[in-house]
Design an enzyme around this catalytic site. Sequence first.
Site, short mmCIF file in Angstrom:
data_model
loop_
_atom_site.label_atom_id
_atom_site.label_comp_id
_atom_site.label_asym_id
_atom_site.label_seq_id
_atom_site.Cartn_x
_atom_site.Cartn_y
_atom_site.Cartn_z
N LYS A 44 -7.27 -4.88 -2.99
CA LYS A 44 -7.77 -5.46 -1.56
C LYS A 44 -8.88 -4.17 -1.19
CE LYS A 44 -4.15 -4.22 1.24
NZ LYS A 44 -4.87 -3.25 2.15
N ASP A 73 0.75 -1.33 0.12
CA ASP A 73 0.14 0.02 0.04
C ASP A 73 0.78 1.30 -0.05
OD1 ASP A 73 -2.03 -2.08 0.34
OD2 ASP A 73 -2.64 -1.27 2.33
N CYS A 93 -1.83 -2.65 7.79
CA CYS A 93 -1.74 -3.59 6.36
C CYS A 93 -0.30 -4.28 6.60
CB CYS A 93 -1.79 -2.73 5.21
SG CYS A 93 -3.74 -2.11 5.25
#
Length: 202
Positions: A106, A8, A151
């Site tokens: 996601k 990310d 994450c």
Amino acid sequence: MRALLLIDIQNDFLPGGALAVPDGDAIIPIVNRLQEQFGLVVATQDWHPQNHRSFASQHAGKEVYDVVELQGLEQVLWPDHCAQGTAGADFSKELRMHKVEAIFRKGMDPEIDSYSGFYDNGHLRSTSLADYLRSKDVTEVYLAGLAADYCVYYSAKDALQEGFKAYIIEDATRAISPEGFEKAKLHITAGGGEIVQSHSIL
Ligand code: VGL
Ligand code: ZN
């Protein structure tokens, strides 16, 4: 075979972004150098619909960082971030992408959050990242990116559960809450993972 997972590294998690991780941009030069040391580099991308239930804006009377229950799970309410197709969801333009072989998105299901690159938070649906890595004979994954306590942590936990050796590259990540990351590190090492520094790889 080892793989580098870039978690990310998107504009909304960088300074100026909707959910900026303090000092998040400091990891980018390190991540760019790390990529040269790996035969396989994979990225994840938080990719939410605009009505995602992890957004405080979707809960009347609630504020950012309030905690609610979502699908039976505790859910922190975030500012709107990484909405599909927006500049905030793009990878940083400073991030080298030429070695990234695959991108796993996601967080598309509006009803459940997905911190890990492997599964949603309820472990209901797989992204197929684990099978992809196994198909490439990967046994060890090295994690870098944002945020360390969300994450990156959840991805490392799932990697261990899927039977990979997992290494979090500490100086190639930054946390939303440093205290939260200290606890996360204990869970990772207790689960057989390791916390390493980039100099041990570069
Ligand atoms: C993340 C909060 C919400 C992350 C994603 O990438 O760590 N954190 N969505
Ligand atoms: Zn998100």
